[in-house]
Design a protein around this motif. Structure first.
Motif, PDB file in Angstrom:
ATOM      1  N   ALA B 204       1.244  -1.415  -0.378  1.00 65.23           N
ATOM      2  CA  ALA B 204      -0.117   0.160  -0.264  1.00 65.23           C
ATOM      3  C   ALA B 204       0.886   1.494   0.506  1.00 65.23           C
ATOM      4  O   ALA B 204       0.319   1.996  -0.365  1.00 65.23           O
ATOM      5  N   LYS B 205       1.626   1.026   0.405  1.00 62.27           N
ATOM      6  CA  LYS B 205       3.066   2.383   1.452  1.00 62.27           C
ATOM      7  C   LYS B 205       3.808   2.523  -0.360  1.00 62.27           C
ATOM      8  O   LYS B 205       4.051   1.801  -1.199  1.00 62.27           O
ATOM      9  N   LYS B 206       3.783   3.564  -0.082  1.00 62.66           N
ATOM     10  CA  LYS B 206       5.184   3.663  -1.470  1.00 62.66           C
ATOM     11  C   LYS B 206       6.320   3.100  -0.826  1.00 62.66           C
ATOM     12  O   LYS B 206       6.609   3.085  -0.269  1.00 62.66           O
ATOM     13  N   GLN B 207       6.815   2.341  -1.882  1.00 62.04           N
ATOM     14  CA  GLN B 207       8.351   2.005  -1.588  1.00 62.04           C
ATOM     15  C   GLN B 207       9.563   2.548  -2.316  1.00 62.04           C
ATOM     16  O   GLN B 207       9.563   3.064  -3.153  1.00 62.04           O
ATOM     17  N   THR B 208      10.880   3.084  -1.874  1.00 61.84           N
ATOM     18  CA  THR B 208      12.083   3.039  -2.256  1.00 61.84           C
ATOM     19  C   THR B 208      12.460   1.982  -3.321  1.00 61.84           C
ATOM     20  O   THR B 208      12.492   0.305  -2.556  1.00 61.84           O
ATOM     21  N   PHE B 209      13.393   2.045  -4.127  1.00 59.80           N
ATOM     22  CA  PHE B 209      13.318   1.310  -4.901  1.00 59.80           C
ATOM     23  C   PHE B 209      14.936   1.659  -5.474  1.00 59.80           C
ATOM     24  O   PHE B 209      14.935   2.025  -6.940  1.00 59.80           O
ATOM     25  N   GLY B 210      16.352   1.473  -4.651  1.00 60.34           N
ATOM     26  CA  GLY B 210      16.669   2.205  -5.681  1.00 60.34           C
ATOM     27  C   GLY B 210      18.396   0.980  -5.235  1.00 60.34           C
ATOM     28  O   GLY B 210      17.410   0.433  -5.703  1.00 60.34           O
ATOM     29  N   TRP B 211      19.783   1.778  -5.646  1.00 59.14           N
ATOM     30  CA  TRP B 211      20.650   1.383  -5.517  1.00 59.14           C
ATOM     31  C   TRP B 211      20.957   0.213  -4.612  1.00 59.14           C
ATOM     32  O   TRP B 211      21.137  -1.660  -5.896  1.00 59.14           O
ATOM     33  N   LYS B 212      20.097   0.289  -4.134  1.00 55.36           N
ATOM     34  CA  LYS B 212      20.768  -0.300  -2.572  1.00 55.36           C
ATOM     35  C   LYS B 212      20.370  -1.829  -2.396  1.00 55.36           C
ATOM     36  O   LYS B 212      20.546  -3.013  -2.693  1.00 55.36           O
ATOM     37  N   GLN B 213      18.579  -1.524  -3.104  1.00 54.38           N
ATOM     38  CA  GLN B 213      17.659  -3.360  -3.386  1.00 54.38           C
ATOM     39  C   GLN B 213      18.130  -3.479  -4.903  1.00 54.38           C
ATOM     40  O   GLN B 213      18.534  -5.067  -4.790  1.00 54.38           O
ATOM     41  N   VAL B 214      18.743  -3.296  -5.918  1.00 53.51           N
ATOM     42  CA  VAL B 214      19.461  -3.642  -6.718  1.00 53.51           C
ATOM     43  C   VAL B 214      20.564  -4.358  -6.364  1.00 53.51           C
ATOM     44  O   VAL B 214      20.182  -5.643  -7.500  1.00 53.51           O
ATOM     45  N   ILE B 215      21.105  -3.884  -6.069  1.00 51.43           N
ATOM     46  CA  ILE B 215      21.671  -4.347  -6.107  1.00 51.43           C
ATOM     47  C   ILE B 215      22.288  -5.680  -5.462  1.00 51.43           C
ATOM     48  O   ILE B 215      22.681  -6.960  -4.357  1.00 51.43           O
ATOM     49  N   LEU B 216      21.355  -5.450  -3.363  1.00 45.09           N
ATOM     50  CA  LEU B 216      20.547  -6.226  -3.031  1.00 45.09           C
ATOM     51  C   LEU B 216      20.499  -8.218  -3.832  1.00 45.09           C
ATOM     52  O   LEU B 216      20.749  -8.801  -3.388  1.00 45.09           O
ATOM     53  N   ILE B 217      19.385  -7.600  -4.803  1.00 48.05           N
ATOM     54  CA  ILE B 217      18.784  -8.922  -5.549  1.00 48.05           C
ATOM     55  C   ILE B 217      19.796  -9.060  -6.745  1.00 48.05           C
ATOM     56  O   ILE B 217      19.873 -10.438  -6.846  1.00 48.05           O
ATOM     57  N   ALA B 218      20.901  -8.546  -7.047  1.00 48.25           N
ATOM     58  CA  ALA B 218      21.790  -9.320  -7.632  1.00 48.25           C
ATOM     59  C   ALA B 218      22.813  -9.731  -7.158  1.00 48.25           C
ATOM     60  O   ALA B 218      22.535 -11.293  -7.555  1.00 48.25           O
ATOM     61  N   VAL B 219      23.056  -9.902  -5.669  1.00 53.60           N
ATOM     62  CA  VAL B 219      23.818 -10.609  -5.183  1.00 53.60           C
ATOM     63  C   VAL B 219      22.859 -11.697  -4.139  1.00 53.60           C
ATOM     64  O   VAL B 219      23.884 -12.628  -4.275  1.00 53.60           O
ATOM     65  N   ILE B 220      21.971 -11.598  -3.930  1.00 53.00           N
ATOM     66  CA  ILE B 220      20.706 -12.876  -3.808  1.00 53.00           C
ATOM     67  C   ILE B 220      20.961 -13.403  -4.926  1.00 53.00           C
ATOM     68  O   ILE B 220      21.315 -14.628  -5.213  1.00 53.00           O
ATOM     69  N   SER B 221      21.033 -13.073  -6.291  1.00 56.13           N
ATOM     70  CA  SER B 221      20.571 -13.826  -7.512  1.00 56.13           C
ATOM     71  C   SER B 221      22.070 -14.627  -7.970  1.00 56.13           C
ATOM     72  O   SER B 221      22.315 -15.484  -8.255  1.00 56.13           O
ATOM     73  N   ILE B 222      23.019 -13.934  -7.269  1.00 57.62           N
ATOM     74  CA  ILE B 222      23.788 -14.406  -8.128  1.00 57.62           C
ATOM     75  C   ILE B 222      24.484 -15.432  -7.083  1.00 57.62           C
ATOM     76  O   ILE B 222      24.906 -17.156  -7.897  1.00 57.62           O
TER      77      ILE B 222
END
Lengths: 447, 371, 373
Positions: B204-222
């Motif tokens: 419901a709330k507006k979420q932030t999706f910045g570089w930190k989140q992108v990097i986190l997802i990349a790390v998890i996926s790698i």
């Protein structure tokens, strides 16, 4: 309606019983009429507050003023009210054509009991009493806030019992309060005698497995719950109160968790959850492993189990049910039996039966160990109603495992979780983790 | 981002270790899997970013709702139905794979229909829940299973029998061109974010999706990709690794817990992975159910005053799943899964274009509203 | 309300039908018999190639009452392993449960026939056989090995397992090879699989496990004697214990090593010249001596030890390289650092290895002369 008519009407109402006492006091030019039910009122108080002053006062007017000044004073407005109040232990006083009510109720049940179900080592050892007023007194004297509200209702068409709704005006969720009021309105039972009964009436699903209200006898728990925004229901004549909305985790906490240091209470919590898992899963796990996947356990253990089952005439499924059945019987018997006998019953049942069963190889040694481990870990669950639910779910698990094996057990465990998540307790999700501050709920866990 | 968002991504990634993804990757171990994985991490993270950013701009809106506002009926109804089928297949693949696994390794005597039926029924029980309740379920089941899965991974990494030289040998196949099948299999891991199509309803709330989140997802996926591809190689060698039908089952059976009451890690792995696989099926089928509800307006269908609409798809789900469980063999499952993954790498880039279109339309609608 | 009850009733009915559906798979644990070990031998019968012997646990009601282990054995020959196993299943009144079998022993005769891949196939294909079963070679035959119950064996855990289990003995002469390990090295080029050899000491009726055997494609298996086996264990870092005998200059010392660290590195120079750098750190103490020792002289003893160890390892490597066996995985080491399209072919590698320059560095670390000087 004049007072004379009222007097007549009251006499009419109570004609069939000989309980109602009518007394006429006449002295000098003073004249009053008293009606009361002898068994309900405090006669000493009557003597001290009414009869003695009556003979000492100079005029009837003075006596009238004196009456109005008494804290028990109440004016009689309608005949129905008067009738009801008489039943509640009021004395009707007819004086100068006016009807006064004085609450001189004699309560023999206002002693505070010591806790018997939720015993703790730390904290107060005193619980609630059987008297509604005393209970509210106990709660109020533990929760000093002007926002504490008490609403009274009369429920039960025949026995007209008093029910109190207690909540903190500032913390309570209004929609929860509204649902409770609405549900209470819909309760149209003839006789209401206990809090737990009310619990069942308020629940809109008849076949629900898990308790949606937490029943407690501890004032500290009540206060804690009120502070957490919960609504408390108390029924007169019951030493237990209900707190709602209650979620799953409320049933797994004891008051002592707050009294210990963090490490100790964490340890105790972990212990309790392990106990919960053991009592839920162990018998089903035994069935699953011995009958479907004997290769799961390490060799030594598998051999021990296989060895201990040599000569047992039943298959593991029947064996588990057989032993659990006796365990449940034992549990049930020890509640019903008088305290003096129950210890003997447990010894006979637990020790002698257990040994004899293995001697006669009706069940394996390991099975006896499992059943007793399950019994012990069921007692670890702090709230009794949850323990009852767990006992039933356990049987479901055994049945499902004996059909679908270990994978079935795992899946049915997930289904149980989904079932719990799906449940609502007066608008609150029944099972939900409270981690993020966004979803912070006013549950017991959080405070 | 809310923690529930990461659950969606994590479940999709981790669940595929048990499905055909490692088998496909290992099948092409000499034909460019390593580069495909690298490429997939870059493109996949980009896709996740686009999807997440898009849905962040429309909090609490699901894709069908947005389509309804911006496109015509003859487009969005078939399209959403098509999406429902896609999501159903995604869940179906996990379900069939796990049914085969359970049948092979845990209860060989049990009829395969019975095994699949119990998975299907319990998943459907969950699908009918409200979206927020599905997420709560995911959280609790993950909390129970995930630590043990992590422990098994730790056990694998710390094992003496993990031969890093084989891993290095496999890494050295990096100088090859990427391969389509491996790429699409890796790409599938990232599609957890696509569940936002429906699950965005919860955020419901507006979420932030910045570089930190992108990097986190990349790390998890790698780390997931690395684990799912290289650990089996370390335990089973590089040459002939493609002959393993279930590489991760063989790998977990190569681990041993000396002191625990269960000695073979295989069984712990199977039973706890059942939880993850179950969640994956639950998420996919929930999304599929919601799509179907939208297309056929199921909430409106009533029988004797009771809303029975949402129960209508259940028999279809059961019958179609049972049919596939009965018909498919391992080879076909493997091949069709690969086709399915391949089709996704065409569909999802096209979906991003659709998203851009919706965004522009929505802006336009808002502007006209303001006037 | 009645509708709800109806719903619930239908759920109960559904459950009941499920219960009726099953029953056939329900099998109790006491109707299973667990296989403890599997022995594969060459069959004496004509036309049949394998003889399978299974060691079965006999269930006893209590291990306390029955401390002596009891086993039963069944044997059958067959053209293939599965044929023999199928026949064996009819010999037992209970279901044979392979899931607990922990040791696979292959007879020595069979080893010589180069049938390892065929044997392996059966064990890998069956889902219920543990990939963490130990593999070993039985001498003179696998059957004799598994039929021996040494004295003092406890029930439920055959003594033979203790040799391979890390919990029991930690002898430097024992090589532990798991089934998956054997498969991995068998199927992929780079490391030659190695198996321990189990022998029987007949007079005292106990096992002797101190030799091993190396397999290589298209070659006779090569047997390592006990010294070489222990050197292999040191080089593969799979043991921490080792003994070295030093006999020089009227010194007769036994060195007990308690910490081993071996590094091996293959270096390629100008495309075809190989250089093997082997660095081994051995530290420990002197366990026995015929002469009195002096603490001050430890550097000297270290020097003696270094010389002796270098000689032994040099011998080991030259033996391996001359025979063309590679149990240490030198080829894999090479492969893990060279791109696949630049690797030399197998023949080139074999030739290069034969001419390789071996450079062994021993870092001795004798820290003490024991409790006495």
């Amino acid at each position: 309606m004049s007072s004379l008519e009222t007097v007549k009407w009251i006499n009419e109402q109570f004609k069939k019983t000989n309980e109602l006492t009518q007394k006429t006091l006449k002295y000098e030019d003073k004249h009053i009429l008293l009606f009361y039910i002898k068994s309900l009122i405090d006669q000493e108080l009557l003597q001290k507050l009414i009869i003695k002053p009556f003979f000492e006062m100079a005029t009837e007017n003075q006596f009238k003023l004196y009456m109005q000044a008494l804290p028990q004073f109440q004016e009689g407005k309608s005949t129905e009210q008067i009738q009801l109040e008489v039943m509640n232990g009021n004395v009707i006083i007819v004086i100068q054509n006016e009807i006064y009510l004085l609450d001189l109720k004699l309560s023999n049940n206002d002693q505070v009991n010591s806790t018997s179900v939720e015993t703790t080592i730390h904290g107060s050892q005193l619980g609630l009493s059987d008297n509604l007023m005393t209970n509210i007194n106990v709660i109020r004297s533990n929760y000093h806030k002007p926002s504490l509200c008490v609403e009274y209702l009369v429920k039960g068409e025949i026995n007209q019992h008093k029910v109190a709704i207690i909540y903190d005006n500032e913390k309570v969720k209004n929609d929860v309060l509204d649902t409770i009021r609405k549900r209470l309105q819909n309760v149209d039972k003839q006789v209401i005698t206990s809090t737990t009964q009310l619990n069942n009436f308020l629940n809109d699903k008849r076949l629900s497995l898990f308790p949606r209200m937490i029943m407690t006898e501890r004032p500290d728990r009540l206060v804690y719950n009120i502070a957490g925004g919960k609504v408390i229901l108390v029924v007169d004549g019951n030493p237990q109160a209900l707190a709602t909305p209650a979620v799953f985790f409320d049933f797994m906490t004891t008051m002592e968790d707050n009294y210990h240091t963090l490490l100790i209470s964490t340890f105790l919590r972990v212990l309790r959850y392990i106990g919960l898992f053991i009592s839920l899963l162990l018998p089903a796990l035994y069935v699953g492993i011995t009958s479907f996947a004997p290769e799961v356990f390490r060799t030594e253990l598998a051999l021990t189990i296989a060895g201990s089952r040599v000569g047992v005439p039943f298959s593991s499924f029947i064996e588990v049910l057989f032993m659990l059945f006796f365990m449940e019987l034992l549990l049930e018997a020890s509640i019903r039996l008088p305290k003096a006998v129950s210890a003997t019953a447990t010894t006979v049942g637990g020790l002698i039966l257990g040994t004899a069963v293995t001697e006669a190889s009706l069940a394996s040694n390991i099975m006896v160990i499992i059943v007793s481990a399950v019994a012990i870990s069921t007692f670890v669950i702090p709230v009794n109603e949850m323990a009852f639910s767990i006992r039933i779910v356990r049987l479901f698990f055994i049945v499902i495992t004996s059909v679908f094996g270990l994978a079935g057990l795992t899946l049915s465990f997930y289904v149980l979780i989904m079932y719990l998540v799906r449940l609502d307790s007066f608008g609150e999700p029944y099972l939900q983790l409270y981690i993020s501050p966004k979803n912070k709920s006013k549950s017991e866990e959080q405070i | 981002m809310s923690r529930f968002y990461y659950y969606l991504i994590l479940v999709n990634m981790v669940a595929n270790i048990i499905a055909c993804v490692p088998a496909i990757l290992l099948h092409y171990h000499k034909e460019g899997t390593v580069t495909s994985m690298l490429l997939a991490v870059i493109l996949g993270t980009a896709l996740v970013t686009i999807f997440t950013r898009f849905f962040n701009t429309f909090p609490e809106r699901t894709l069908p709702e947005l389509l309804q506002k911006t496109t015509t009926k003859w487009f969005y109804l078939p399209f959403v139905f098509f999406l429902a089928v896609m999501w159903f297949i995604a869940g179906l693949i996990t379900m069939v794979t796990f049914t085969f696994l359970l049948n092979r390794f845990l209860s060989p005597e049990m009829p395969i229909i019975q095994i699949s039926l119990m998975i299907i029924l319990s998943a459907i029980f969950g699908c009918l829940m409200k979206t927020d309740r599905v997420l709560y379920t995911i959280e609790i089941i993950l909390l129970i299973t995930f630590p043990l899965i992590l422990f098994i991974f730790y056990k694998a990494y710390s094992s003496n029998n993990l031969e890093w030289d084989y891993v290095k040998e496999a890494v050295l196949y990096v100088n090859q061109l990427p391969n389509l099948h491996s790429f699409s299999a890796c790409f599938f891991l990232f599609l957890g974010a696509a569940n936002l199509l429906i699950f965005n309803r919860f955020f419901a709330k507006k979420q932030t999706f910045g570089w930190k989140q992108v990097i986190l997802i990349a790390v998890i996926s790698i780390s997931t990709l690395f684990t799912s591809y290289f650990i089996p190689i370390g335990f089973n060698g590089f040459e002939n690794i493609d002959e393993l039908v279930y590489p991760w089952i063989s790998t977990s059976d190569s681990l041993r817990m000396e002191f625990f009451i269960i000695e073979r890690v295989l069984y712990m792995f199977l039973l706890f992975y059942l939880g993850i696989a179950f969640l994956s099926i639950l998420i996919h089928w929930h999304v599929s159910f919601e799509f179907l509800k939208f297309v056929f307006n199921l909430d409106e269908i009533k029988f004797k005053g009771k809303a029975i609409g949402k129960f209508i798809p259940i028999p279809f789900f059961i019958i179609i799943s049972l049919f596939f469980v009965y018909q498919l063999n391992e080879y076909e499952l493997f091949r069709y899964t690969s086709y399915f993954y391949n089709s996704l790498i065409i569909i999802f880039p096209m979906m991003t274009m659709l998203l851009f279109f919706i965004k522009r339309r929505m802006k336009y609608i808002e502007q006209t509203n303001q006037k | 309300m009645s509708k709800q009850i109806k719903n619930n009733l239908s759920v109960v009915l559904l459950l009941l039908t499920f219960i009726l559906l099953t029953g056939c798979e329900f099998k109790d644990i006491d109707k299973d018999v667990f296989v403890a070990m599997i022995a594969v031998d060459k069959s004496d019968e004509a036309g049949k190639s394998y003889k399978i012997t299974l060691k079965l646990y006999e269930p006893t009601s209590s291990f306390k009452q029955m401390p002596e282990p009891t086993y039963s054995y069944i044997t059958e020959s067959g053209e293939t392993i599965s044929e023999a196993v199928r026949l064996l299943e009819s010999y037992s009144d209970k279901k044979l449960e392979f899931g607990h079998s922990k040791l696979i022993v292959i007879g020595e005769d069979l080893i010589k026939e180069d049938k390892s891949k065929e044997i392996l196939d059966f064990f890998l294909r069956r889902p219920d056989i543990q990939m963490i079963s130990w593999m070993a070679v039985g001498r003179p035959s696998a059957e004799e090995i598994i039929r021996l119950v040494p004295q003092g064996e406890t029930a439920a855990y055959p003594e033979l397992f203790n040799y391979f289990d890390d919990n029991g003995t930690e002898s430097q002469y024992i090589i532990t090879t798991y089934l998956f390990d054997f498969r991995r090295n068998m199927k992929s080029a780079g490391v030659d699989p190695i198996l321990p050899i189990i022998e029987i000491n007949h007079e005292e009726s106990h096992f002797e496990i101190n030799k091993s055997i190396v397999f290589r494609d298209k070659k006779e298996p090569y047997e390592l004697n006990s010294l070489d086996t222990s050197l292999f264990n040191i080089l593969s870092n799979s043991t921490d214990n080792a003994d070295f005998y030093i006999k020089e200059d009227e010194h007769y010392l036994i060195v007990k090593i308690d910490s081993v660290k071996a590094k091996k590195k293959v270096q390629v120079q100008n495309n075809s010249n190989l250089k093997l750098d082997i660095e081994i750190n051995l530290s420990g103490y002197i366990a026995e001596s015929k002469k009195q020792l002096v603490n001050k002289q430890l550097p000297y003893y270290n020097k003696l030890f270094k010389k002796e160890a270098e000689k032994q390892f040099n011998d080991f490597f030259s033996k391996m390289i001359k025979g063309g066996y590679d149990p240490l995985g030198l080829e894999l080491d090479y492969k893990s650092q060279t791109f696949h399209n630049r690797q030399m072919s197998n023949e080139e590698w074999e030739e290069a290895l034969e001419n390789a320059q071996i450079n062994i560095i021993i870092n001795p670390g004798l820290k003490s002369t024991g409790v006495i000087q």
